[in-house]
Motif scaffolding. Structure first.
Motif, PDB file in Angstrom:
ATOM      1  N   SER A  47      36.708 -28.406   6.844  1.00 26.16           N
ATOM      2  CA  SER A  47      37.116 -27.352   6.243  1.00 26.16           C
ATOM      3  C   SER A  47      35.890 -26.322   5.972  1.00 26.16           C
ATOM      4  CB  SER A  47      37.679 -27.524   4.740  1.00 26.16           C
ATOM      5  OG  SER A  47      36.714 -28.176   3.841  1.00 26.16           O
ATOM      6  N   ARG A  50      35.467 -24.501   9.445  1.00 18.65           N
ATOM      7  CA  ARG A  50      36.531 -23.781   9.702  1.00 18.65           C
ATOM      8  C   ARG A  50      36.474 -22.258   8.984  1.00 18.65           C
ATOM      9  NH1 ARG A  50      40.597 -26.293   7.395  1.00 18.65           N
ATOM     10  NH2 ARG A  50      40.382 -28.098   8.910  1.00 18.65           N
ATOM     11  N   GLU A  53      33.852 -20.296  10.707  1.00 18.49           N
ATOM     12  CA  GLU A  53      34.188 -19.770  12.066  1.00 18.49           C
ATOM     13  C   GLU A  53      35.166 -18.507  11.549  1.00 18.49           C
ATOM     14  OE1 GLU A  53      36.239 -22.689  14.215  1.00 18.49           O
ATOM     15  OE2 GLU A  53      34.435 -23.821  14.471  1.00 18.49           O
ATOM     16  N   GLU A  54      35.965 -18.668  10.598  1.00 22.76           N
ATOM     17  CA  GLU A  54      36.847 -17.502  10.158  1.00 22.76           C
ATOM     18  C   GLU A  54      35.971 -16.243   9.665  1.00 22.76           C
ATOM     19  OE1 GLU A  54      39.321 -18.945   7.208  1.00 22.76           O
ATOM     20  OE2 GLU A  54      40.635 -20.311   8.622  1.00 22.76           O
TER      21      GLU A  54
END
Length: 71
Positions: A47, A50, A53-54
């Motif tokens: 998480s 992620r 990366e966002e």
């Protein structure tokens, strides 16, 4: 009656010990370490990756739209 409140910490400690599988001492600590490590690599780290990366994608989009003036 006075002995009830004196026994309460011992009863609570026994309850907590039994609810954690009855392991005591080093084996209990080692098992919690293993479980915590597994949980970190299965849930927490993915998480966080992620989310990172966002944020990077959003930064690239913001830099691109600022640079070229998206219409």
């Amino acid at each position: 009656m006075t002995s009830d409140w004196k026994r309460a910490p011992g009863i609570a400690r026994t309850f907590v010990g039994n609810s954690m599988g009855g392991l005591r001492g080093g084996s209990n600590l080692a098992s919690w370490f293993v479980v915590g490590t597994i949980a970190y690599f299965l849930w927490i780290k993915p998480s966080q990756d992620r989310k990172k990366e966002e944020e990077q994608k959003a930064a690239l989009v913001a830099a691109y739209s600022y640079r070229y003036g998206e219409k």
